[in-house]
Design a protein around this motif. Sequence first.
Motif, PDB file in Angstrom:
ATOM      1  N   SER A  80       0.732  -1.489  -0.136  1.00  0.00           N
ATOM      2  CA  SER A  80       0.034  -0.013  -0.422  1.00  0.00           C
ATOM      3  C   SER A  80       0.828   1.421   0.332  1.00  0.00           C
ATOM      4  CB  SER A  80      -0.576  -0.140   1.449  1.00  0.00           C
ATOM      5  OG  SER A  80      -0.026  -0.211   2.482  1.00  0.00           O
ATOM      6  N   ARG A  83       0.513   3.191  -3.054  1.00  0.00           N
ATOM      7  CA  ARG A  83      -0.036   3.704  -3.769  1.00  0.00           C
ATOM      8  C   ARG A  83      -0.747   4.718  -2.554  1.00  0.00           C
ATOM      9  NH1 ARG A  83      -3.338  -1.409  -2.830  1.00  0.00           N
ATOM     10  NH2 ARG A  83      -3.715  -2.530  -4.626  1.00  0.00           N
ATOM     11  N   THR A  84      -0.059   4.968  -0.896  1.00  0.00           N
ATOM     12  CA  THR A  84       0.266   6.388  -0.483  1.00  0.00           C
ATOM     13  C   THR A  84       0.540   7.560  -1.102  1.00  0.00           C
ATOM     14  OG1 THR A  84      -0.413   4.300   1.095  1.00  0.00           O
ATOM     15  CG2 THR A  84       0.938   6.544   1.482  1.00  0.00           C
TER      16      THR A  84
END
Length: 914
Positions: A80, A83-84
Amino acid sequence: MSPQPSVGSDRLRGTRSVHFWTWIAILASASVCIAVVWLHYRQRDVVGRAERMLDEVHEARIALSKGFLNQVNASDGESSFERTQGMAWLHQAFDSIRRDPYWERPAESDPDPAFAMTREEFDRKAARLLELLAQWNEARPGSIPTGLGAELRVAYHQIDRLLQRIDFVNHTDFHALNQRLNRQFAIVVASSALLLAGLCSGIFVLIRNETRAVQALLDSEQRFRQLSESLPQLVWTCRADGTCDYLSRQWIEFTGVPSEAQLGFGWLQQLHPEDREPTIARWKDASSRGETFEAEFRVRRHDGAYLWFDTRAVPLRDQDGRVAKWFGSNTDITERRRAREALQEREERIEHLNRVYAVLSDINQAIVRLKDRDAMLSAACEIAVDKGGFLLAWIGLTEPDTGELRIQAHAGADGDALDFLRSAIAQGGCEFAQSARLHGRHSVCNDVEAEARSAWWQPEALRRHFCSLAAFPLLDDTRVVGIFTLYSRETHFFDEAELKLLDELAMDISFAISVHRREEDQRKIEEELRNSEERLRQAQKMEAIGQLAGGVAHDFNNILGAILLQAELVSNTEPLSKEALDGLNDLKSSAERAANLTRQLLAFSRRQVMQVQVLDLNEIVANLAKMFGRIVGEDIRLILALHPRPLVLRADAGMIDQVLLNLVVNARDAMPAGGRLSIETHPLYLDDEEARAIPDARAGHYVCLVVCDTGCGITSEHLPRIFEPFFTTKEPGKGTGLGLATVFGIVKQHRGFLQVETQTDRGSIFRVFLPASPASETARLEPSKPSARVGGRETILIAEDEPSLRRLTRKVLERHGYTVLEATDGADALRVWDQHSGPIHLLLTDIVMPDGVNGHQLATQLLARNPQLRVLFTSGYSAEIAGQEISLKPGQDFLQKPCPPPQLLDAIRRCLDS
């Protein structure tokens, strides 16, 4: 396509900086341009802010592209963090846009109002883009809603277009600012023209030349762009350190990804994951050595498909020989590579077919060369494994009796694999082999692991690397007689061309099996023919012996009969010395032995006259049991195992006694050191199929006599000859060789058959099978009763054509009280009957007599005159009645010549008293 940074634009910016700092130096040195210097320093902050705004917009565009790509390309398996990071870049881009002075400009001042946008509209579009990205990331791979990608791309391009617009406006303002400053500089230059005329002239020339150089560089770069975008290849350039700084329009359109995201090393993300590491390694190697870079890899197209490209890049070196730049191009070779792979696959198939051709040829040679069927089948399997490249080959043939499939030949299988195959066949066999047997055509499994029907044996097959298999039926005419099965380590090994060749191979093997089967049948027929010829020769031998015996039997038996009667008469004469009595006894014993030998010859040749009656085999064995004990002696244990119910048959009692006695004597002679002798009786029924499997047998009910001993057995070389007359393994003088021959003749005369089982030093088993009588004849069993007396007062008519035998018979009968009338033949007997006035109680007649009236005809005529007449038939031998059954009516009996006087007297008395 969005503009890309280039070498010419960098040089242009550098030239403008040179111009600016040159004018500052001139004004400073001239001292007359203080106002301009003050103005320059006053406007420098404005220019700096404008440049920073340009840089911020540029960085915002890069952040927007990077954030958008990180969000779109992130997969479920990635962290993730990607995405961050992408979301942070997006918010950075949005913040830069919001801070830009663009929003402070009046709307009417925008040179292109069609692309104008308020800050509120921008906020809505940015929020919409973030919302669509959230939906994209929440969707599972393969289940992205229809239209989401297109809507996401539209939202992104709207914001990207806004950034382009802001960048354009800022560039316009920046250029306007520069023009304003240039005008200010021009005023200052005009005011100080006299002071700096010479210096300005030199600067003007310098600026003009530099501008022309830059323009030439820009023109060259423009031509390079036009050339690269006109080529079908994907063109690109890299800096000396290997980072990409230019991608042609074809590359951008092919990948569908903005150039900003692919510059540097971003282009590697478009490569197939399997090709990235090898390509990076080769690129680093070529960059470090400054040599031409060549590679083949797959690039992802905008629709997600991967195409193959042939890539080549050459270095551009500076005056010092160092690499200054890389120029490269990618050529689409997908179709060429597919054609090459198709050609390679075709070559592999041709190689496979050549192997199958070689297997077919070698097996056909083996079929022609090898005459033994099993050797031929084994050779076929070995050739399939050695030359065909198969892991395993086996041939199974169907058992004709049970219908079961049995592995006849195999190759490539170790003991464990062979046990597995036999177990699989025992449990129903492989579904594909069974299908080939059932339908008579090949059955193929090209992927064992994916085949549901192979689930139960799949683990064992895969453990042995059996990835594909094919089963081919072996046909004999139209009947499936076996299976030829091949296993390969490759999936999808069997195609239509190979299957056609293998079908031909199976047909060749089937033809060979049929030929071997026909040859085997021919050998069996020839063997049966030889056996038939041997039996014919044996029958001819028996016939010759029978003719020999019959040729002398009639007269010989009459002579023996006369000798026995004469010896009986002399022995009853008083007084006789002991020596005379011993001599007479020896004479009678020799005559009886001679008579027995004649009977054995007649019995063997099946020419003995049979007096058939209903008998119980159990009773015959039981009556002779005591005699067996005296015959075999104390060293042999006698065991009787008689069936609990009567075993009824129609037979000659004397002959059956002779069979049993000969078998017991034969068993005794086989056990000189003692042993065990068992006699068993039991019923047996043979159907048509069982009867065909036994030589000389016919279907029906039988009574079985089994004589088993634990003696020396019969050797294999002697076994075929044990029923030949005069064949014996005993020492000279201890056997005539007629015992088993007599048994054989009597059994055949009774329409029975024999079976012999023997093992050397383990004993022998003789089984005699005689036709059983219907159960209804059990009531006709009559126990034999010995006559209470041997003489009488009745009148007896003797019809005998042998004078000496007739005369001696009369003396014997008269000595025992009978009244005797003599006749030389049948016609003479009729005259005597007519001339005699008193009663005649019994007719003693030979069956065959001269002058046209035989014994049967004589008895018939006399019985018509006196139905109470008793008849006793006699016969030594006659070709007319040889081997026949004597059918006797009540009050009639038959006596075989020669017979001792006591037997004759007993038969007469029994006939008179019946």
